[in-house]
Design an enzyme around this catalytic site. Structure first.
Site, PDB file in Angstrom:
ATOM      1  N   ARG A 159       0.995  -1.200  -0.031  1.00  0.00           N
ATOM      2  CA  ARG A 159       0.121  -0.089  -0.056  1.00  0.00           C
ATOM      3  C   ARG A 159       0.928   1.246   0.048  1.00  0.00           C
ATOM      4  NH1 ARG A 159      -4.425  -1.843   4.696  1.00  0.00           N
ATOM      5  NH2 ARG A 159      -5.079  -3.663   3.572  1.00  0.00           N
ATOM      6  N   GLU A 187      15.226  20.808  12.984  1.00  0.00           N
ATOM      7  CA  GLU A 187      14.375  19.687  13.685  1.00  0.00           C
ATOM      8  C   GLU A 187      14.101  20.143  15.127  1.00  0.00           C
ATOM      9  OE1 GLU A 187      16.945  18.943  11.847  1.00  0.00           O
ATOM     10  OE2 GLU A 187      16.148  17.877  10.444  1.00  0.00           O
ATOM     11  N   PHE A 211      17.426  12.256  12.925  1.00  0.00           N
ATOM     12  CA  PHE A 211      17.395  13.692  12.929  1.00  0.00           C
ATOM     13  C   PHE A 211      16.615  13.938  14.303  1.00  0.00           C
ATOM     14  CE2 PHE A 211      17.792  14.111   8.186  1.00  0.00           C
ATOM     15  CZ  PHE A 211      19.072  13.892   8.217  1.00  0.00           C
ATOM     16  N   ARG A 218       7.859   4.056   4.912  1.00  0.00           N
ATOM     17  CA  ARG A 218       7.264   4.919   4.059  1.00  0.00           C
ATOM     18  C   ARG A 218       7.205   4.114   2.503  1.00  0.00           C
ATOM     19  NH1 ARG A 218      10.318   7.019   0.353  1.00  0.00           N
ATOM     20  NH2 ARG A 218       8.522   8.345  -0.247  1.00  0.00           N
TER      21      ARG A 218
END
Length: 340
Positions: free
Chosen positions: A35, A84, A109, A192
């Protein structure tokens, strides 16, 4: 995508096997269902129903799938640039005003660069901030500047912080909804892009703080999190040919651990416990489980499949996963050796 000039410092040697680009962060094997951007699509959907959800990133919307949210909710999206510390402080401020901020960046990070800001601005105040970070563990070939091999070790000692390590797209979708409902700071590792779907065949439901026994077996108990649950499920099927019967306990919540489920599974006599994690062998799920078993006087044969305590090479992921022992074939090889 930001790329440190130091990323290729430990590149694989010329002539070694290389089957993908180092830039590819997907861990989906060929032929498996995927997906696209499960986190981004789920958050965008939830935001239609929950007006308090906002999204922030540090110049990495596309590479944390937050761009999906940004396209649907541009007035609730904040691009903080390569800063960040500012990202985490802004998320804390939004949480104080009653919003539910989802802050995204790379895991390296957040854990290395913004730790103090997360600790003092978010965790100490127990604010409702969700920190969702891509490239956990060895899911990039960029090398030490981008490989978050120690992020769980860094964050496990932080009070108030819940830590989630989902396995696949289904896990990510359900976990995103669960942490949106949960009140308090959360750190979630993120797979991701095109994310595999593997847990659908196990009638799986994600719950914060709960482990799930996906399959039972008499010889080996795998205790795993993140993408390693997918790998040990593959390994368990392959080991059937050797008549090695493997159980798999998926532990998507690293903190707090589901101590009852882990102890119940580990107390079963006659089987080896193998903890598998996409993280350095120091300070992660393996040491968390080992410490729990020792404190409770549970003493099975214990083994750990994890990344070594070193800065890892740059290169193609299939090569690196074989080299550092977290590929399916390497898991099968090790378990055969341990059992026989």
């Amino acid at each position: 995508m930001r790329l440190s000039k130091f990323a290729p410092r430990h590149a694989v040697n010329a002539g070694e096997r290389k089957t993908t680009s180092a830039m590819i962060a997907s861990i989906a094997p060929d032929g498996i269902a995927t997906r696209n951007a499960p986190f981004g699509h789920t958050l965008a959907r939830l935001a239609h129903e929950r007006l308090g959800i906002v999204g922030l990133t540090a110049d990495l919307a596309k590479y944390t799938d937050l761009h999906v949210f940004a396209q649907e909710h541009p007035d609730r999206f904040y691009q903080m640039g390569m800063a960040e510390q500012v990202l985490m402080s802004a998320a804390a401020g939004l949480a104080r005003e009653g919003f539910t901020p989802f802050a995204t960046t790379y895991a390296v990070f957040a854990s290395r660069r913004a730790y103090d800001f997360i600790c003092m601005a978010i965790a100490e105040e127990n604010l409702d901030v969700k920190i969702v970070c891509a490239l956990p563990g060895l899911t990039t070939g960029y090398g030490p500047s981008h490989q978050a091999t120690e992020d769980i070790a860094i964050f496990r000692g932080m009070p108030n912080l819940t830590i989630i390590d989902p396995c696949d797209a289904l896990d990510i979708e359900q976990a995103t909804e669960a942490i949106a409902d949960y009140k308090g700071p959360v750190y979630m590792r993120l797979l991701r892009g095109k994310v595999p779907v593997v847990l659908d065949e196990y009638d799986y439901t994600f719950q914060i703080g709960k482990a799930r026994l996906l399959r039972d077996g008499a010889d080996v108990l795998f205790i795993s999190s993140g993408l390693m649950t997918m790998r040990v499920l593959e390994a368990a099927k392959a080991l059937e040919a050797d008549r090695i019967d493997c159980a798999v306990l998926h532990v998507p919540t690293i903190k707090p651990l589901d101590t009852d489920a882990i102890l119940a599974a580990a107390r079963r006599a006659g089987r080896m416990v193998v903890v598998a994690e996409n993280h350095t062998m120091i300070g992660g799920l393996g040491e968390g489980v080992a410490g729990l078993l020792m404190r409770e006087g549970v003493t099975p044969v214990f083994r750990q499949i994890a990344l070594p305590d070193e800065f890892l090479d740059a290169g193609a992921l299939p090569t690196l996963h074989d080299r550092y022992g977290i590929s399916t074939s390497e898991i099968v090889r090790r378990v055969r050796k341990w059992v026989k």
